[in-house]
Write an enzyme that holds these catalytic residues in place. Structure first.
Site, PDB file in Angstrom:
ATOM      1  N   ALA A 108       0.819  -1.219   0.000  1.00  5.79           N
ATOM      2  CA  ALA A 108       0.000   0.000   0.000  1.00  5.79           C
ATOM      3  C   ALA A 108       0.849   1.264   0.000  1.00  5.79           C
ATOM      4  O   ALA A 108       1.226   1.777   1.061  1.00  5.79           O
ATOM      5  CB  ALA A 108      -0.949  -0.011   1.193  1.00  5.79           C
ATOM      6  N   THR A 152       0.263   3.800  -2.946  1.00  3.38           N
ATOM      7  CA  THR A 152      -0.502   4.841  -3.651  1.00  3.38           C
ATOM      8  C   THR A 152      -1.618   5.423  -2.779  1.00  3.38           C
ATOM      9  O   THR A 152      -2.304   4.699  -2.060  1.00  3.38           O
ATOM     10  CB  THR A 152      -1.103   4.242  -4.939  1.00  3.38           C
ATOM     11  N   PRO A 177      -4.905   8.666  -2.699  1.00  2.00           N
ATOM     12  CA  PRO A 177      -5.769   9.431  -3.601  1.00  2.00           C
ATOM     13  C   PRO A 177      -5.071  10.665  -4.181  1.00  2.00           C
ATOM     14  O   PRO A 177      -5.344  11.052  -5.312  1.00  2.00           O
ATOM     15  CB  PRO A 177      -6.947   9.839  -2.708  1.00  2.00           C
ATOM     16  N   GLU A 211       3.337   0.558 -12.056  1.00  2.00           N
ATOM     17  CA  GLU A 211       4.765   0.281 -11.844  1.00  2.00           C
ATOM     18  C   GLU A 211       5.656   1.355 -12.474  1.00  2.00           C
ATOM     19  O   GLU A 211       6.727   1.083 -12.996  1.00  2.00           O
ATOM     20  CB  GLU A 211       5.072  -1.093 -12.457  1.00  2.00           C
TER      21      GLU A 211
HETATM   22  C1  LIG Z   1      -4.901  -2.039 -11.662  1.00  3.73           C
HETATM   23  C2  LIG Z   1      -3.994  -1.253 -10.778  1.00  3.73           C
HETATM   24  C3  LIG Z   1      -3.388  -1.889  -9.691  1.00  3.73           C
HETATM   25  C4  LIG Z   1      -2.545  -1.147  -8.831  1.00  3.73           C
HETATM   26  N1  LIG Z   1      -2.014  -1.779  -7.729  1.00  3.73           N
HETATM   27  C5  LIG Z   1      -1.294  -1.033  -6.824  1.00  3.73           C
HETATM   28  C6  LIG Z   1      -0.826  -1.626  -5.587  1.00  3.73           C
HETATM   29  O1  LIG Z   1      -0.995  -2.820  -5.337  1.00  3.73           O
HETATM   30  N2  LIG Z   1      -0.179  -0.839  -4.683  1.00  3.73           N
HETATM   31  C7  LIG Z   1       0.046   0.486  -4.909  1.00  3.73           C
HETATM   32  O2  LIG Z   1       0.651   1.145  -4.048  1.00  3.73           O
HETATM   33  N3  LIG Z   1      -0.374   1.087  -6.060  1.00  3.73           N
HETATM   34  C8  LIG Z   1      -1.054   0.356  -7.025  1.00  3.73           C
HETATM   35  N4  LIG Z   1      -1.508   0.946  -8.188  1.00  3.73           N
HETATM   36  C9  LIG Z   1      -1.327   2.400  -8.363  1.00  3.73           C
HETATM   37  C10 LIG Z   1      -0.373   2.780  -9.467  1.00  3.73           C
HETATM   38  O3  LIG Z   1       0.943   2.583  -9.028  1.00  3.73           O
HETATM   39  C11 LIG Z   1      -0.671   4.260  -9.824  1.00  3.73           C
HETATM   40  O4  LIG Z   1      -1.920   4.278 -10.499  1.00  3.73           O
HETATM   41  C12 LIG Z   1       0.394   4.864 -10.690  1.00  3.73           C
HETATM   42  O5  LIG Z   1       1.593   4.992  -9.962  1.00  3.73           O
HETATM   43  C13 LIG Z   1      -0.011   6.260 -11.203  1.00  3.73           C
HETATM   44  O6  LIG Z   1      -0.491   7.059 -10.167  1.00  3.73           O
HETATM   45  P1  LIG Z   1      -1.900   7.838 -10.304  1.00  3.73           P
HETATM   46  O7  LIG Z   1      -2.878   6.859 -10.844  1.00  3.73           O
HETATM   47  O8  LIG Z   1      -2.213   8.477  -9.015  1.00  3.73           O
HETATM   48  O9  LIG Z   1      -1.656   8.937 -11.419  1.00  3.73           O
HETATM   49  P2  LIG Z   1      -1.013  10.398 -11.183  1.00  3.73           P
HETATM   50  O10 LIG Z   1       0.217  10.280 -10.367  1.00  3.73           O
HETATM   51  O11 LIG Z   1      -2.075  11.314 -10.722  1.00  3.73           O
HETATM   52  O12 LIG Z   1      -0.625  10.780 -12.684  1.00  3.73           O
HETATM   53  C14 LIG Z   1      -1.618  11.153 -13.664  1.00  3.73           C
HETATM   54  C15 LIG Z   1      -0.983  11.206 -15.057  1.00  3.73           C
HETATM   55  O13 LIG Z   1       0.070  12.185 -15.079  1.00  3.73           O
HETATM   56  C16 LIG Z   1       1.253  11.601 -15.593  1.00  3.73           C
HETATM   57  N5  LIG Z   1       2.445  12.222 -15.000  1.00  3.73           N
HETATM   58  C17 LIG Z   1       2.935  12.026 -13.751  1.00  3.73           C
HETATM   59  N6  LIG Z   1       4.066  12.739 -13.562  1.00  3.73           N
HETATM   60  C18 LIG Z   1       4.302  13.391 -14.724  1.00  3.73           C
HETATM   61  C19 LIG Z   1       5.324  14.298 -15.180  1.00  3.73           C
HETATM   62  N7  LIG Z   1       6.338  14.635 -14.383  1.00  3.73           N
HETATM   63  N8  LIG Z   1       5.237  14.786 -16.434  1.00  3.73           N
HETATM   64  C20 LIG Z   1       4.202  14.434 -17.245  1.00  3.73           C
HETATM   65  N9  LIG Z   1       3.220  13.596 -16.881  1.00  3.73           N
HETATM   66  C21 LIG Z   1       3.264  13.075 -15.635  1.00  3.73           C
HETATM   67  C22 LIG Z   1       1.143  10.145 -15.235  1.00  3.73           C
HETATM   68  O14 LIG Z   1       1.931   9.331 -16.071  1.00  3.73           O
HETATM   69  C23 LIG Z   1      -0.329   9.884 -15.456  1.00  3.73           C
HETATM   70  O15 LIG Z   1      -0.546   9.643 -16.837  1.00  3.73           O
HETATM   71  C24 LIG Z   1      -2.304   0.225  -9.084  1.00  3.73           C
HETATM   72  C25 LIG Z   1      -2.906   0.843 -10.200  1.00  3.73           C
HETATM   73  C26 LIG Z   1      -3.736   0.120 -11.036  1.00  3.73           C
HETATM   74  C27 LIG Z   1      -4.360   0.837 -12.202  1.00  3.73           C
END
Ligand SMILES: Cc1cc2nc3c(=O)[nH]c(=O)nc-3n(C[C@H](O)[C@H](O)[C@H](O)COP(=O)(O)OP(=O)(O)OC[C@H]3O[C@@H](n4cnc5c(N)ncnc54)[C@H](O)[C@@H]3O)c2cc1C
Lengths: 394, 104
Positions: A129, A131, A133, A369
């Protein structure tokens, strides 16, 4: 790039390929096309076989009872294990071992007995855990979950989101900000939290385009854990989380290439049998070019991924190479599966074939990832700061 | 699931879409079954509900179309189990989805 497959690696690859084709693919005829799990007795039968093959817990160091395979071997095998319908996210349904939470290698002896060894024996399940909101790309800033000391205990409050498998886990690694332990990366500590600890609620399953997989939303309300729940050092949780994530992105990328290789092989075979306008699909230049594009892209992506793996094993810098491989492998795999669907026409989008499942699941791999954008950020930082110049001189 | 219950009759089941999704069955005592129509089902939700026709009198049903049918199925079973302390009757003794969820 000085890469050559050894005789041992070739034998391992052939054994795993045979296992996938004779043990796994026939099972999938009976399963729902979106299912990611087998019944416990069926899985136990498969595990007995992989143990006999000496390939159970491939990633785990030998001193902990695993195979201790190097990154190149793991990468080659990941390409094989993923070549079946559920292979991208459930390679052989866990028959070669469950994701092992490598962070627990840093655990105390007592923590290893209680958490790591049961995981390695397949008796317990865990969640990871990180990530929240407020964002997953930059967790060091986004983490708002707090842990405060109360005597020798800690009290955790906050929310986590997108946490895979927490609804069926026995415990999880939870990253929380610890009061006055610094800010940013340095202020984050990892806690091992039992899933039935009062105050920890799995609030809902988050539905995604990947059916049969269960990321969840977690709420922590005054979750009390003892001092022994701290994994590693206080304030050092973040570097522990990220260190192993980087290396694991290599087999992760290889899994994407594995399903794409299978999709490509299916497309080549289908193009050789299906006739349109009086000749085989494969005789039309439009189809040939699609097949060639996929072949070229797959070879390039596999070479980049194995290069990153070889660097990781040889102790040279590999962070930039991993980031490049992750981008290229995930994006290539998406394009190759897309072309395979196009070549299969209407059949390509049915659940009779695994293509539609891979098409959906691969989409997630450009986000999870370390998203494509954050990987590009790593490459550009390394390039612009002169840490990475060209592949030839490192 | 908060959709209204509908009497399980051939007439009411006929217009149900043949798509994948989840459904629940109830009798006068309350909910008795949670199940899904998945990628192997012949006529999707409609086909799965037709199998219940004539099994016992006075049944009702409700359904949701969803491509994420396995996760939704699992969630519905977990919520039911959390609220009642037992799995729905159709899952007694079979491989019911395990796990815990506590919606608030
Ligand atoms: C099916 C699934 C399973 C998951 N399982 C886990 C889990 O077990 N444990 C866990 O901790 N997390 C988990 N995650 C979370 C996952 O790691 C995050 O969704 C991911 O790291 C992206 O974070 P976010 O969704 O908050 O997007 P945000 O961080 O809000 O990013 C939004 C968009 O902005 C882009 N962005 C970010 N930084 C930049 C930049 N510097 N320049 C330009 N663009 C940028 C991103 O690429 C993305 O497209 C899971 C996600 C999914 C979808």
């Amino acid at each position: 790039m000085g890469f050559a497959v050894t005789e041992t690696q070739r034998t391992l690859v052939e054994n795993v390929r045979r296992f996938v084709r004779t043990e796994i693919i026939p099972l999938e005829h009976e399963l729902d096309p979106d299912e990611s799990e087998l019944s416990a007795p069926v899985l136990a039968g498969l595990v007995a076989k992989t143990k006999q093959m000496g390939l159970y817990n491939l990633d785990v160091p030998e001193e902990l009872g695993g195979v201790g395979a190097d990154t190149v071997t793991r990468t080659l095998l990941a390409m094989e294990m993923s070549q079946h319908r559920a292979g991208l996210y459930s390679p052989c349904y866990g028959a070669f071992g469950q994701p092992d939470m490598a962070q627990l290698y840093e655990a105390t002896d007592e923590q290893k007995e209680r958490y790591l060894f049961p995981i390695l024996r397949g008796e317990k399940r865990s969640f990871f855990a990180l990530t929240e909101p407020a964002g997953g790309s930059d967790p060091a800033r986004a983490i708002e979950t707090r842990a405060k000391r109360d005597g020798s205990d800690w009290i955790i409050n906050g929310n986590k989101t997108f946490i895979s498998g927490a609804d069926t886990a026995d415990f999880g690694l939870v990253f929380a900000r610890t009061g006055d332990q610094g800010s940013g990366r340095d202020g984050i500590t990892c806690f091992i939290v039992d899933a039935d600890t009062p105050g920890l609620t799995v609030r809902r399953v988050i539905h995604t385009l990947r059916s049969g997989h269960y990321p969840t939303e977690l709420v922590f309300e005054d979750v009390r854990v003892p001092a022994e729940a701290v994994l590693g050092e206080i304030g050092q949780g973040f570097s522990m989380a990220t260190e192993r994530l980087t290396k694991n992105r290599i087999p992760y990328s290889a899994g994407c290439l594995g399903v794409a290789m299978m999709a490509h092989r299916m497309a080549v075979e289908y193009a050789g049998t299906r006739s349109v306008f009086g000749s085989k699909l494969a005789e039309h230049e439009g189809i040939q070019w699609m097949l060639v594009d996929s072949e070229i892209e797959l070879r390039s992506a596999a070479a980049l991924t194995l290069d990153a793996a070889e660097r990781a094993d040889s102790g040279r810098p590999f962070r930039t190479e991993v980031a490049i491989a992750k981008i290229v492998a995930t994006e290539t795999a998406g394009r190759v599966v897309d072309r395979a669907i196009q070549i299969h026409g209407g059949y390509g989008v049915t659940k009779d074939l695994p293509l539609e499942r891979w098409y959906r699941e691969l989409r997630i791999r450009r986000i999870g990832e370390g998203s494509t954008e954050t990987q590009k950020m790593i490459v550009s930082r390394d390039m612009l700061k002169g840490r990475y110049t060209s592949w030839i001189d490192r | 699931m908060t959709k209204p219950w509908t009497a399980l009759t051939a007439e009411n089941v006929a217009p149900v879409p043949a798509s994948v999704g989840v459904f629940e069955i109830a009798d006068e005592s309350g909910l008795i079954a949670i199940d899904f129509a998945g990628g192997n089902s012949l006529f999707g939700l409609r086909g799965a509900l037709q199998e219940w026709l004539g099994t016992s009198p006075g049944l009702s049903f409700r359904y949701e179309r969803t491509n994420a049918y396995l996760s939704r199925y699992r969630e519905l079973v977990q919520v039911f189990t959390n609220e009642t302390g037992a799995v729905p009757r159709n899952l007694t003794g079979v491989d019911a989805p395990a796990g815990r969820i506590r919606p608030n």
